[in-house]
Design an enzyme around this catalytic site. Sequence first.
Site, mmCIF file in Angstrom:
data_model
loop_
_atom_site.group_PDB
_atom_site.id
_atom_site.type_symbol
_atom_site.label_atom_id
_atom_site.label_comp_id
_atom_site.label_asym_id
_atom_site.label_seq_id
_atom_site.Cartn_x
_atom_site.Cartn_y
_atom_site.Cartn_z
ATOM 1 N N ASN A 178 0.839 -1.275 -0.143
ATOM 2 C CA ASN A 178 0.048 -0.110 0.109
ATOM 3 C C ASN A 178 0.863 1.300 0.184
ATOM 4 O O ASN A 178 0.215 2.312 0.026
ATOM 5 C CB ASN A 178 -0.904 0.032 1.045
ATOM 6 C CG ASN A 178 -1.983 -1.037 1.071
ATOM 7 O OD1 ASN A 178 -2.590 -1.229 0.082
ATOM 8 N ND2 ASN A 178 -2.272 -1.769 2.378
ATOM 9 N N CYS B 7 2.782 6.686 7.486
ATOM 10 C CA CYS B 7 4.219 7.219 7.426
ATOM 11 C C CYS B 7 4.878 6.678 5.881
ATOM 12 O O CYS B 7 4.602 5.542 5.776
ATOM 13 C CB CYS B 7 5.037 6.755 8.374
ATOM 14 S SG CYS B 7 6.922 6.883 8.300
ATOM 15 N N HIS C 125 2.971 2.557 2.176
ATOM 16 C CA HIS C 125 3.346 3.150 3.349
ATOM 17 C C HIS C 125 3.968 2.084 4.211
ATOM 18 O O HIS C 125 4.193 1.109 4.149
ATOM 19 C CB HIS C 125 2.002 3.867 3.970
ATOM 20 C CG HIS C 125 1.014 2.882 4.319
ATOM 21 N ND1 HIS C 125 -0.227 3.081 4.620
ATOM 22 C CD2 HIS C 125 1.280 1.411 4.488
ATOM 23 C CE1 HIS C 125 -0.995 1.936 4.981
ATOM 24 N NE2 HIS C 125 -0.244 1.053 4.811
#
Length: 418
Positions: free
Chosen positions: A318, A355, A320
């Site tokens: 994904n 993040c 991240h």
Amino acid sequence: MVVTAATASFPVSSPQPDSGAKSSGNHKGGLGSVDLRGIKSKSTSSNGLQVKTNAQAPTKVNGTRVGVMDGLKIDDSSSSGAPRTFINQLPDWSMLLAAITTIFLAAEKQWMMLDWKTKRPDMLADLDPFGFGRIVEDGFVFRQNFSIRSYEIGADRTASVETLMNHLQETALNHVKNAGLLGDGFGSTPEMCKRNLFWVVTKMQVLVDRYPTWGEVVQVDTWVAASGKNGMRRDWLIRDCKTGEILTRASSNWVMMNKVTRRLSKIPDEVRAEIEQYFVDTPPVVGDDNRKLPKLDENTADHVRNGLTPKWSDLDVNQHVNNVKYVGWIFESAPKHVVEKYELASITLEYRRECMKDSVLQSLTSLLAGGGMVDSDDVDCQHLLRLEGGGGEIVKGRTKWRPKYAKPIQEQHQSLPY
């Protein structure tokens, strides 16, 4: 039958009556003596060159006698054996028996190495020798076994909490796959893939009673339940595969995010129809820790670690950072004496935002009141992982540590879905 023979051909001219040459005479530069009986020649030297030739002619080819040169010495001992019959044409059965015995002994050794003998007979039904996992308990619980590998243990010779959390994540994805709900996304159902939706975790609570050691086999059970109107809860139990002892309890909350807008999304009715049939109506295995933590920043933190950056290998599909990676970053600012003399008993993580690969993070840790002494029974810590420079919060956390080799914390009995 294959017959191999070395042949030699020499043009031998018969001596002429009027040549006056002797059969044993020496001829300079020519062959001196030839013994035709064995086709074994003793050659004379010609300018220092010596030539020797050897040949044998077979007496039979495929059972048929062949002609030989006159005067050729033939060893006919092979023809004096027993006649060829059906019996002596059979293979050597002793060789076949030896091969079968070897295979049987090797298979028996492998069977003994698997150590199928369990202390509880009912555990035989829970064996997962290939580690693929399966759905049990009327389709509501997914169960998978894991062997603790040498590269999954730490300095204490026990599995790390990151290892356990990776097992939690793996069983969650395999649960979706075995239920036939896995689309082309990372744990997303077909209807979620159509709408560019994927799951993100908002809260994770893990309670560890005992850490497994190298070579132990653990059994992980997981199931899902509803969490509010637009969330899902997933619970796990990790047991010792041989004794059934509960090693770890974990509970988590999940919501949906749009892959394009990166915003949270409600659960569409089509997605709800896919997943709600697997929901279990039970309380979480770990009670919800709703204690409000005090504000944590550079002024209130006892330990700070700056400049943490994700590597490419820290990202998942994904795009991240994987949620398990945050645990290692949190421990970067944990007090050294706590990490060395205590072991993690429980951890609560609240995920605030994603993040990304270009993020630069700051890890902060403070010792809470009532703990923090080196010789105390338990140590409580508060953690914060945020973007460097006073940026947004990524993860807030709380950890509880107990002295190493101490008796694990005993939880009160919780209701289980089976």
